[in-house]
Design a protein around this motif. Structure first.
Motif, short mmCIF file in Angstrom:
data_model
loop_
_atom_site.label_atom_id
_atom_site.label_comp_id
_atom_site.label_asym_id
_atom_site.label_seq_id
_atom_site.Cartn_x
_atom_site.Cartn_y
_atom_site.Cartn_z
N ASN A 26 0.49 -1.10 -0.25
CA ASN A 26 0.07 -0.05 -0.02
C ASN A 26 0.73 1.39 -0.11
O ASN A 26 1.30 1.43 0.79
CB ASN A 26 -0.91 -0.51 1.23
N ASN A 27 0.76 1.91 -0.78
CA ASN A 27 1.72 3.25 -1.55
C ASN A 27 1.71 4.04 -0.32
O ASN A 27 0.72 4.30 0.23
CB ASN A 27 2.01 3.82 -2.64
N ARG A 28 2.96 4.78 -0.23
CA ARG A 28 3.17 5.70 0.89
C ARG A 28 3.11 6.72 0.27
O ARG A 28 3.01 7.09 -0.24
CB ARG A 28 4.56 5.18 1.24
N LEU A 29 2.14 7.60 1.22
CA LEU A 29 1.01 8.93 0.97
C LEU A 29 1.89 10.12 2.06
O LEU A 29 2.89 9.64 2.93
CB LEU A 29 -0.35 8.99 0.80
N VAL A 30 1.77 10.95 0.74
CA VAL A 30 2.11 12.56 1.34
C VAL A 30 0.65 13.32 1.77
O VAL A 30 0.01 13.30 0.84
CB VAL A 30 3.57 12.86 1.02
N PRO A 31 0.26 13.71 2.88
CA PRO A 31 -0.99 13.85 2.86
C PRO A 31 -1.41 15.49 2.19
O PRO A 31 -2.40 15.66 2.14
CB PRO A 31 -1.06 14.24 4.64
N ASN A 32 -0.15 16.40 2.43
CA ASN A 32 -0.75 17.85 1.80
C ASN A 32 -1.78 18.36 1.88
O ASN A 32 -2.66 18.65 1.18
CB ASN A 32 -0.40 16.80 0.29
N ALA A 33 -2.21 18.72 3.08
CA ALA A 33 -2.83 19.45 3.30
C ALA A 33 -2.75 20.91 2.92
O ALA A 33 -1.15 21.24 2.24
CB ALA A 33 -2.98 19.98 4.80
N MET A 34 -3.75 21.55 2.14
CA MET A 34 -3.04 22.94 1.52
C MET A 34 -2.47 23.92 2.19
O MET A 34 -1.47 24.38 1.74
CB MET A 34 -3.67 23.33 0.29
N GLU A 35 -2.86 23.72 3.65
CA GLU A 35 -2.27 24.70 4.33
C GLU A 35 -1.23 24.49 5.04
O GLU A 35 -1.40 23.27 5.58
CB GLU A 35 -3.62 25.30 5.41
N PRO A 36 0.52 24.97 5.36
CA PRO A 36 1.61 24.34 5.28
C PRO A 36 0.96 24.09 7.64
O PRO A 36 0.30 25.30 8.11
CB PRO A 36 2.67 24.64 5.00
N ARG A 37 1.64 23.43 7.96
CA ARG A 37 1.98 23.86 9.68
C ARG A 37 2.32 24.99 9.98
O ARG A 37 3.36 25.17 9.59
CB ARG A 37 2.08 21.92 10.10
N ALA A 38 1.55 25.15 10.56
CA ALA A 38 2.31 26.78 11.57
C ALA A 38 2.21 26.55 13.05
O ALA A 38 1.33 26.15 13.46
CB ALA A 38 2.06 27.81 10.64
N ALA A 39 2.81 27.26 13.78
CA ALA A 39 2.74 27.58 15.54
C ALA A 39 3.09 29.20 15.47
O ALA A 39 4.52 29.25 15.26
CB ALA A 39 3.54 25.85 15.67
N LEU A 40 2.82 29.69 16.57
CA LEU A 40 2.53 30.54 17.06
C LEU A 40 3.04 30.40 18.47
O LEU A 40 1.40 30.26 19.07
CB LEU A 40 1.73 31.61 16.45
#
Lengths: 167, 264, 801
Positions: free
Chosen positions: C197-211
């Motif tokens: 089962n091929n490995r996937l990158v989720p790629n939500a359109m918003e990149p992660r960020a933290a403040l």
């Protein structure tokens, strides 16, 4: 430090920037117009699409200094002053063409340019081809395509209202 | 990206002077390739010289049997320009498939030619149409212009000012896009023009190239079937996570056939 | 005057409340936020897949313009920070507990994947931070790196962690091995199937960020983060990493641009900005670049499986044996151990009555980004396995693909149905969804379309998948027994304001699902409060009592039920107030359509009159009832929910280029009761796109040195508009029997059911080429190679994989 003077959503701004400042950075960080998003660093996702002189462009792939004298339109400037939405915004809402909303501003700005460049109408295939530069991870595009088709008819005067019930 | 000094000269001479002054300087027109590279910090230019204020680089004109297109002409303009549509519709069609709408609204002919990305569309067209690349100091035939991956015959401070395309009798283009980048995986431009039948290939190799066996086959018989039997050797073609050299070699034949059909 | 009040309760396709802000550019995503005096962080990451850190020299970097601080793993260890915790502990064969190596926030001693965080630079601007990060000198001593499962478990492979000899995290099993052996012993036929089962990158359109921000007066830390579950982040980061108590730690997940699982987990950068903001007494913001996301967001899938199915002469399934190797990546992410085990192997019965099943899972550490739940999480892997296996079995048995499925379906009269792998399904009708989908897809007319396509030089195929999944996670007692270290209930606080408007504080989080709309519809339906008088508040631990967040299609089934329970309490209290005001017995008060009525009379009080009385208790049963109208409910589900259905995919292959076009896609899903059909269809369409993406183009490729070759949108393909058709989506409902709404969940079904339908169609299209299987993704190059070089996906040269 370089300075750039440009018009954004009808308002003139003169802003100090670095040579390397991107248009999207100017919009988001200097003008606090955060509706234009950054979703990638390879100019593919289209979350940053704005209009420059009426044409859709990727604000992540233009230097701010290249925008001297330019007319920029962003998602924040689309709706009328009284809050009336642009037909494309209205169509996206009516057809549930957005989920998380992150790609939406770029998608809407691209869609408006697409309709403008096809005044005689758009087929489903032309809409799908025309969205080459915008990636949405939520909707599967199904409703985006429908929304653009409906908005195109309104923008081209072929239909007076957007309601899905009108179909 | 690293910071740099930005210059926007208004003449070719001034631009060349800036570029000559510093080997690290970079010219920018549409910026569709340069800016992503700068963002990834692959270059550290001292100056970025914006050519967009140079009027001499603009414009499309007919000169005898040639269409001369200014280096700053954007892909969208080429795709929709009435003179180009009338004279070389295949070039306009090709331009309408470059990247996406936003790339076509910004990217320029000159920038694409000077960059010579193996997966760019124009180099195959320039080769097939027998174009001449006009620079600030000379004219270079397409055959002598594209030297290798991202390498051209241009001097470091030399600018493409226009490209002259002989109007062909027939021309056609077909490509398959890379599923991820949407650049050309393999594209073939075929033309029957003043200098005979020429076939240009992009995407498949490290640099756009002419496919001479196909040219011979089409010279003998201009039809899709004529190229369908010509095999491209996979040696020296690109092989990556999206496709082997054998795959790209096979696509050369498939796209050539389709390009001939496109040309009619 | 006649006023038409639109119906905005359960079943109405109400337009979304959240859309206006997103459509006008007024969404507030984490990177849109800026705090006074804010600094910017850049994370220096490992360029090596596996290396010893010999020395880190930050002196030159620290002297660069704008730099405020540079931290390394040593600094964090000296400050007493803990590592990133795992939320699940799997106990394997013989009671052996999984290996759980330390996962430092910044690498200590070794780096274990390309992208492993090594140092944090905080500066006045992001560019300055990045410039300085490039000036940090790190001496690495590269070590052998295993990036595939096969390489990691090969004899002599270098151990990534001392705690995990042979790179094995755990070796686990489920089901009855002896009963399964017995079933195989009497089989008419055994069908074998191997797949990755091929490995996937989720790629939500918003990149992660933290403040991060720290208030020295109150001692309170605030973290704004791109999370699907802010309370979980507060718990994990506060208790295990920073050791800050909950009352001094506020976590806010504002608008979040998609998650798909990748934003469930607690990530190092969250702790880094929160901690460094307190050190520097200034806010610190970090936002990922996409290339960074590729090497730091948890990936999905990556299972290598061997399966065997025993059948009798009639094609009935007698037994199933499955053995899976699951890639955990370099460290255990929050949910990682649960994905191949409790979220995957427990689904091995699928929609079928297979009486004996035995599943085994070995989890393996590799020098790659951690792997965790991605849309569907374990269920897509099992669904793909089963639905491909069933097609292979049909072929080997010479049976029709629908016939073999129908012969083995669990029938509606068999519910509740206890599977041999722990789960008890409560409801479903697989024949119904199959029938609807076959008809909608014109399955019967397919051969004519195949013939027509052949005339155009195209290979056309059709594929079916009949699936179910387990979601609405999860019963706390059950998952606790299975290794979960937290409860998986949900919380709702419903605050009725004096004039009758309502604020709902939910512990779930909406990042595209439309909760602000769907949940408001529940309130409108149940309390009769107008839709525009209901506000849904989520994503802020400072406002919401508690919550476990949104993943596993749980928000409506678990969070919605918590809301229903809280509303029941509101109604019960309202009845007491109404009884007092109308001088009637509480038992005689009925509530419907927003009115409290005395049964059998025309006396009534509107909901807003009751709420006003509750807050202005001048005439009020004050002796027996407190003023106010606000209730909280915690709901712990009694069971998982079991959506299911049938997906049918029709493809056309261009034999010259190998391109696969999805020309029709039909889905009929049973997601239980549908609250907002428009939103449900949208969720299914989006899931289908991700499932089709997995089947056809999405592929994560590491080279032998552990470099991620598909580390940008230039190389990781995701569906664009022109890659997909318009979908035919419908629902066919059986109600969930154990929650009051009868809802099951719709967020993941599209991604779970679709990949095998696509590959079954591809294999069907290639049947004349002798093809029995195509591994995902069925890329153009792979299909071309199969057709023209006679190679299966597994035989492709490394360069083309």
């Amino acid at each position: 430090m370089p300075q750039v003077t440009l018009t954004v959503n009808g308002k003139s701004h003169t802003v100090d920037v670095e040579g390397r400042t991107l248009l999207v950075e100017l919009l988001r960080e200097k003008l606090r117009l955060t509706g234009t998003h950054v979703g990638c660093d390879t100019s593919q996702c289209g979350a940053c699409v704005v209009h420059m002189g009426g044409d859709s462009v990727k604000a992540c792939t233009i230097l701010a200094v290249q925008c001297e004298g330019a007319e920029i339109a962003t998602i924040e400037g689309l709706a009328a002053a009284d809050g009336t939405l642009h037909p494309m915004q209205e169509a996206f809402r009516e057809y549930h063409a957005l989920q998380c909303g992150f790609c939406t501003p770029g998608m809407v700005m691209s869609a408006i340019d697409l309709v403008k460049k096809h005044p005689s109408g758009l087929s489903e295939q032309e809409i799908r081809d025309g969205l080459e530069g915008n990636i949405c991870r939520c909707t599967g595009y199904h409703n985006i395509v429908k929304a653009i088709a409906a908005a195109a008819e309104v923008m081209n005067g072929k239909r007076s209202e957007l309601a899905r019930a009108a179909e | 990206m690293y910071d740099f000094e930005y210059h926007k000269p208004s003449s070719i001479a001034d631009a060349v002077k800036l570029l000559a002054a510093d080997p690290e300087a970079k010219a920018i027109s549409g910026g569709m390739t340069l800016l992503p590279a700068l963002k990834h910090r692959l270059n550290k230019p001292s100056y970025v010289v914006d050519l967009s204020g140079i009027a001499e680089l603009q414009g499309v004109r007919k000169e005898g049997g040639n269409i001369v297109i200014g280096a700053l002409t954007r892909h969208y303009e080429i795709a929709t320009h009435p003179q180009i549509l009338a004279a070389i519709p295949a070039l306009a069609r090709m331009a309408s498939t470059i990247g996406d709408t936003q790339v076509r609204n910004r990217g320029t002919l000159g920038g694409s030619m000077a960059n010579n990305d193996p997966a760019a569309d124009y180099p195959a067209a320039a080769l097939a149409l027998g174009a001449t690349i006009i620079t600030d100091r000379r004219s270079i035939p397409a055959d002598a212009f594209f030297l290798g991956m991202f390498t051209t015959a241009l001097e470091p401070d030399e600018l493409v000012t226009a490209v002259s395309f002989p109007v062909p009798e027939k021309a056609g283009y077909a490509k398959m896009r890379n599923p991820a980048s949407r650049y050309s995986m393999t594209g073939v431009f075929v033309a029957k023009g003043p200098s005979g039948v020429r076939v240009g290939v992009n995407g498949a190799g490290p640099c756009a190239f002419r496919q001479q066996e196909m040219e011979a086959a089409l010279t003998a018989n201009w039809s899709p079937d004529a190229v369908a039997k010509v095999k491209q050797a996979p040696d020296e073609l690109n092989s990556d996570i999206h496709g082997s050299a054998e795959y790209r070699a096979s696509l050369v034949t498939v796209m050539a056939r389709r390009a001939v059909a496109d040309a009619g | 005057m006649n006023v038409t009040i639109p119906f905005e309760g359960i079943g109405a396709s109400v337009r979304r409340k959240e859309d206006l802000r997103f459509l006008t550019g007024r969404g507030q995503y984490t990177d849109d936020l800026n705090r006074p005096g804010q600094l910017h962080a850049w994370v220096l990451r490992s360029p090596h897949a596996h290396a010893r850190i010999e020395r880190i020299d930050t002196a030159a970097a620290a002297a660069m313009p704008g730099v405020q601080a540079i931290y390394t793993g040593q600094d964090l260890a000296a400050a007493g920070l803990g590592g990133v915790p795992c939320g699940w502990q799997v106990t394997g064969k013989g009671g052996k507990v999984m290996a759980e190596p330390a996962h430092p926030v910044l690498a200590l001693g070794k780096v274990r994947h390309v992208g492993d965080p090594v140092a944090l630079v905080v500066a006045e601007t992001r560019s300055q931070a990045r410039d300085a990060a490039e000036a940090i000198l790190v001496d690495y001593a590269p070590l052998a790196a295993a990036t595939t499962i096969e390489a990691a478990i090969a004899p002599g492979a270098a151990a990534l962690h001392d705690e995990a000899p042979g790179n094995i995290c755990f070796d686990w099993e489920i089901g009855d091995a002896a009963a399964t052996d017995a079933a195989f012993a009497r089989a008419h036929k055994v069908v074998r199937f191997d797949t990755t089962n091929n490995r996937l990158v989720p790629n939500a359109m918003e990149p992660r960020a933290a403040l991060g921000e720290y208030d020295p007066n109150s001692g309170e830390h605030t973290l704004w983060t791109t999370s699907q579950n802010p309370h979980v982040i507060r718990l994990l980061m506060g208790a295990f990493v920073l050791k800050v108590p909950e009352h001094k730690l506020r976590v806010v997940a504002p608008d979040v641009g998609g998650g798909f699982g990748s934003k469930i987990y607690h990530y190092a950068e969250e702790a880094l900005v929160t901690w460094s903001a307190a050190q520097l007494k200034r806010p610190v913001k970090w936002t990922a670049e996409r290339t960074e996301s590729f090497i730091s967001d948890a990936h999905g899938r990556d299972h290598v499986t061997h399966a065997e199915l025993a059948l009798d002469e009639e094609g009935r399934f007698l037994g199933l044996r499955v053995s899976t190797l699951a890639n955990m990546g370099a460290y255990l992410s929050t949910f990682a151990p649960a994905v191949p085990t409790y979220l995957s192997a427990t689904l091995l019965a699928g929609v079928y009555t297979t009486p004996a099943i035995h599943g085994q899972v070995k989890a393996v550490f590799t020098s790659t980004v951690p792997v965790d739940a991605y849309r569907g999480a374990g269920r897509p892997e099992t669904t793909y396995l089963l639905e491909r296996l069933v097609d292979v079995a049909a072929r080997e048995m010479g049976m029709d693909r629908t016939e073999i499925r129908r012969k083995n379906f669990i029938r509606p009269d068999q519910f509740p149905y206890q599977t041999p792998v722990a789960l008890q399904y409560d409801s479903g009708d697989y024949e119904a969804t199959l029938r609807v989908a076959l008809e909608a897809a014109d399955f019967a007319g397919f051969e004519a379309r195949r013939t027509e396509a052949r005339a155009r030089g195209k290979l056309r195929g059709i594929g079916i998948s009949t699936y179910l999944e387990a979601c609405g996670i999860a019963p706390s007692k059950l998952v606790g027994q299975l290794g979960a270290r937290a409860g998986l209930y949900e919380v709702a606080n419903i605050r009725v304001h004096p004039t009758g408007s309502v604020s709902v504080f939910t512990g779930t989080h909406s990042h595209g699902q439309g909760h602000e709309t769907t949940f408001a519809q529940l309130v409108t339906e149940k309390l009769g409060v107008p839709f525009d008088q209901v506000e849904i508040v989520h994503g802020d631990t400072g406002k919401i009592p508690f919550g476990m967040g949104t993943y596993g299609s749980r928000s409506l089934a678990v969070g919605g039920t918590a809301m229903v329970k809280a509303m029941d309490k509101i109604i019960a209290k309202g009845k007491k107030i109404a009884a007092h005001l109308m001088e009637a017995a509480v038992e005689d008060i009925e509530f419907s359509d927003g009115q409290f009525r005395v049964a059998g009379t025309d006396r009534s009080k509107a909901f807003a009159e009751i709420s006003m009385a509750a807050y202005v208790p001048h005439d009020y049963p004050i002796e027996e009832l407190e003023p106010g109208l606000e209730e909280t409910a915690f709901y712990d589900p009694k069971n998982f929910t079991f959506p299911g259905g049938c997906h049918i995919c029709e493809v056309e292959i261009d034999p010259d280029t190998g391109e696969v076009a999805v020309v029709n896609f039909t889905a009929c899903d049973d997601v239980g009761r549908v609250i907002n059909p428009m939103i449900v269809e949208g969720q299914i369409q989006g899931g289908l796109a991700q499932g089709i993406g997995q089947a056809l183009i999405e592929h994560t490729v590491y080279d032998g040195d552990g470099q991620l070759l598909s580390a940008s949108f230039n190389d990781y393909a995701m569906p664009r508009a022109k890659d997909l058709p318009s979908f035919q989506v419908s629902t066919s409902t059986t109600l969930c029997t154990h929650n009051p709404l009868g809802v099951k969940g719709c967020g993941e079904v599209g991604a779970i059911g679709s990949p095998p339908a696509v590959i079954n169609a591809v294999v069907d299209a290639l049947r004349d080429h002798g093809v029995t299987h195509v591994e995902m993704p069925a890329t153009p190059a792979k299909i071309w190679s199969i057709i023209h070089q006679g190679r299966g996906g597994a035989d492709l040269p490394a360069a083309a994989e």
